[in-house]
Design an enzyme around this catalytic site. Structure first.
Site, PDB file in Angstrom:
ATOM      1  N   GLY A 223      66.085   4.505  -1.630  1.00  0.00           N
ATOM      2  CA  GLY A 223      66.334   4.613  -3.063  1.00  0.00           C
ATOM      3  C   GLY A 223      66.721   3.274  -3.649  1.00  0.00           C
ATOM      4  O   GLY A 223      66.378   2.222  -3.101  1.00  0.00           O
ATOM      5  N   SER A 224      67.461   3.314  -4.737  1.00  0.00           N
ATOM      6  CA  SER A 224      67.806   2.083  -5.444  1.00  0.00           C
ATOM      7  C   SER A 224      68.877   1.290  -4.693  1.00  0.00           C
ATOM      8  O   SER A 224      69.609   1.832  -3.853  1.00  0.00           O
ATOM      9  CB  SER A 224      68.337   2.425  -6.839  1.00  0.00           C
ATOM     10  OG  SER A 224      69.569   3.090  -6.701  1.00  0.00           O
ATOM     11  N   GLY A 228      72.137   2.519  -2.551  1.00  0.00           N
ATOM     12  CA  GLY A 228      72.339   2.062  -1.177  1.00  0.00           C
ATOM     13  C   GLY A 228      73.709   1.432  -0.979  1.00  0.00           C
ATOM     14  O   GLY A 228      74.340   1.614   0.065  1.00  0.00           O
ATOM     15  N   GLU A 245      66.792   1.700   3.074  1.00  0.00           N
ATOM     16  CA  GLU A 245      65.524   1.118   2.614  1.00  0.00           C
ATOM     17  C   GLU A 245      65.562   1.191   1.097  1.00  0.00           C
ATOM     18  O   GLU A 245      65.347   2.232   0.504  1.00  0.00           O
ATOM     19  CB  GLU A 245      64.356   1.904   3.203  1.00  0.00           C
ATOM     20  CG  GLU A 245      63.080   1.105   3.248  1.00  0.00           C
ATOM     21  CD  GLU A 245      62.155   1.497   2.124  1.00  0.00           C
ATOM     22  OE1 GLU A 245      62.073   0.700   1.152  1.00  0.00           O
ATOM     23  OE2 GLU A 245      61.540   2.558   2.201  1.00  0.00           O
ATOM     24  N   CYS A 279      58.125   1.020  -3.522  1.00  0.00           N
ATOM     25  CA  CYS A 279      59.114  -0.033  -3.300  1.00  0.00           C
ATOM     26  C   CYS A 279      58.394  -1.325  -2.910  1.00  0.00           C
ATOM     27  O   CYS A 279      58.935  -2.411  -3.045  1.00  0.00           O
ATOM     28  CB  CYS A 279      60.143   0.381  -2.275  1.00  0.00           C
ATOM     29  SG  CYS A 279      59.430   0.903  -0.743  1.00  0.00           S
TER      30      CYS A 279
END
Ligand code: UN1
Length: 497
Positions: A223-224, A228, A245, A279
């Site tokens: 995610g963002s 994270g 990630e 991403c």
């Protein structure tokens, strides 16, 4: 909040999954509660305790059967991905293929969870490492890869002997329900319950509970960067493990001697594919000044013709963004880019009209100002915006490509081995990203390599290579098969010394 929920307020206990191409709901999904979370957790713990005892190659046979079943469902599941998150059909099917690929990889791995042996310094001693199942693993996934990112974690985790607790994005719960149901049914029919578990809920009720839960030794989260940082801090406080990630801000460098056809195609797919919602999407193009005009013009022409529309229509190249909030973020980024001196060469607006009732935008190219700061290009806007920069020498280009907080993917198009080796320098002075491509764009990794990035991307590595180790615990074993007690480092200790 870990991730913004859709437009729904889940206070009703139900989240609506919207079709981003129409903006209309497809189905409502009942959210998990505190009590049902507990129920799922106990199933995952019990499931782990049984599954860990199954020999790894036998676990591999279950994963093989899951891969076979996913092959049967490749098209419908791929189409469900397209319907629910708006990526085009070919990419939806490609995503399920990625899960099938990692399942195949995991089957082979199930016979290769190798530990090392090492010589002991003491006579009649033996040393080795063994890899043991870790526990129930929490997998938090984002909307944009609602099937494959679970696949990377679940297929590896399963052969490693772990059970899985999947918390999918509330923007893509239907894909998660369908995917988990396939894996869970196959495993159950082969006598293994509680391996594949799903919790669908808000961050407050489910996400926070999962990341704080001491019974879950590993949280793998996609995610963002903001999300994270939060997950990393919470899990670190309880000394758990994370595999993060997070965001990317990926650039392609194009050298003067590059094959321009290749550079064009790599950039076009990297920047426009998945409507800029990977991403790994190419967000910055750094082109040598001698070819900047030529390549830019070619891209602008292609962007003008790109077919935007229903993701399930086979002629469509660009589907919608996930929701109206994403459209707002896209428009806001374009406003900021203009204020900061960027020049919009194509795109920059919403697309509406017949059959375009959802969240459609036109892929956009913005030329960065020739000098001075351009802060918007340091942000990851999850939309198809490509910023183009030009440069004079390669060192400058590499510095530009590295000059962002994220470190996921990077690429160079060049003919000369000097340039590509400079980019890949073994001293680490080239690309600072986890992924580096030569004469390929920044997106579309194969599953066989470790996938992930440095800096604000979070440092995690998923998928291929030796990423499996994170789903196991390592035990160093020393065995004395002689009849005297010898201490390491030659220490003498005892009454007789
Ligand atoms: C993501 O966008 O979170 O390399 C994953 C790629 C895909 C995975 C993207 N294989 O573009």
């Amino acid at each position: 909040m870990l991730e913004p929920v859709g437009d729904e307020t889940p206070e009703t206990g139900v989240v609506l999954s919207d079709n981003p191409a129409t903006g209309r709901p497809i189905a409502g999904v009942r959210l998990d509660t505190e009590a049902s979370y507990e129920q799922v957790l106990s199933e995952a713990i019990a499931g782990f305790d049984r599954w860990r005892r199954v020999p790894a190659p036998v676990r591999g046979q279950v994963v093989r059967a899951i891969g076979e079943e996913l092959r049967r469902y490749l098209v419908p599941l791929g189409e469900l991905v397209a319907l629910e998150v708006g990526k085009i059909r070919a990419e939806g099917i490609g995503e399920v293929q990625e899960t099938i690929d990692i399942a195949d990889f995991a089957v082979g791995l199930s016979r290769q969870l190798y530990g090392k042996t090492m010589p002991s310094e003491r006579p009649e001693h033996r040393m080795l490492e063994q890899w043991l199942p870790l526990g129930p693993v929490g997998v938090i996934t984002a909307f944009n890869f609602p099937n494959a990112v679970w696949g990377w974690n679940a297929m590896l985790g399963a052969v490693c002997g772990d059970s899985l607790i999947w918390k999918p994005s509330l923007l893509a719960p239907l894909t998660a329900i369908a995917t988990n149901a396939i894996a869970e049914r196959v495993a159950r029919e082969m006598g293994h319950e509680g391996v594949f578990n799903l919790v669908i809920g808000t961050d407050d009720v489910v996400g926070e509970r999962l990341i704080h839960d001491g019974r879950v030794p590993l949280i793998s989260a996609t995610g963002s960067c903001r999300m994270g940082r939060h997950v990393g801090a919470v899990v670190a406080r309880r000394l758990g493990r994370t595999l993060l990630e997070l965001g990317g801000n990926n650039a392609i460098i194009v050298e003067p001697d590059a094959d321009l056809d290749l550079a064009f195609e790599g950039t076009f797919f990297g920047a426009v594919g998945t409507a800029g919602q990977r991403c790994t999407t190419t967000r910055r193009l750094i082109v040598h000044e001698s070819i900047a005009e030529t390549l830019t013009e070619r891209l602008v022409e292609a962007y003008k013709d790109v077919k935007i529309g229903d993701p399930l229509d086979r002629s469509t190249l660009v589907g919608p963004l996930i929701n109206s909030r994403s459209v707002d973020q896209f428009l806001r980024a374009i406003e900021q880019a203009k204020q900061q001196g960027g020049e919009v060469l194509v795109g920059g607006e919403r697309v509406t009209g017949d059959g375009l009732g959802g969240h459609f935008v036109r892929p956009t190219i913005i030329r960065a100002p020739a000098s001075g700061p351009f802060p918007i290009s340091h942000e990851e806007t999850f939309a198809p915006i490509l910023y183009i920069f030009s440069y004079r020498d390669l060192d400058e280009a590499i510095a530009m490509q590295n000059d962002v907080d994220q470190g996921l993917s990077s690429a160079i198009f060049a003919g000369s081995v000097r340039a590509t080796e400079r980019f890949l320098s073994p001293a680490g002075t080239g690309s600072d990203c986890g992924l580096a491509y030569v004469n390929l764009g920044t997106s579309g990794a194969e599953i066989g390599g470790a996938f992930g990035g440095e800096k604000d991307t979070g440092g995690g590595r998923e998928s291929g290579s030796d990423a499996w180790r994170q789903y196991m615990r390592r035990q160093t074993v020393t065995i004395n098969h002689g009849s005297s007690m010898r201490l390491a480092q030659g220490i003498e200790f005892g009454a007789s010394s």
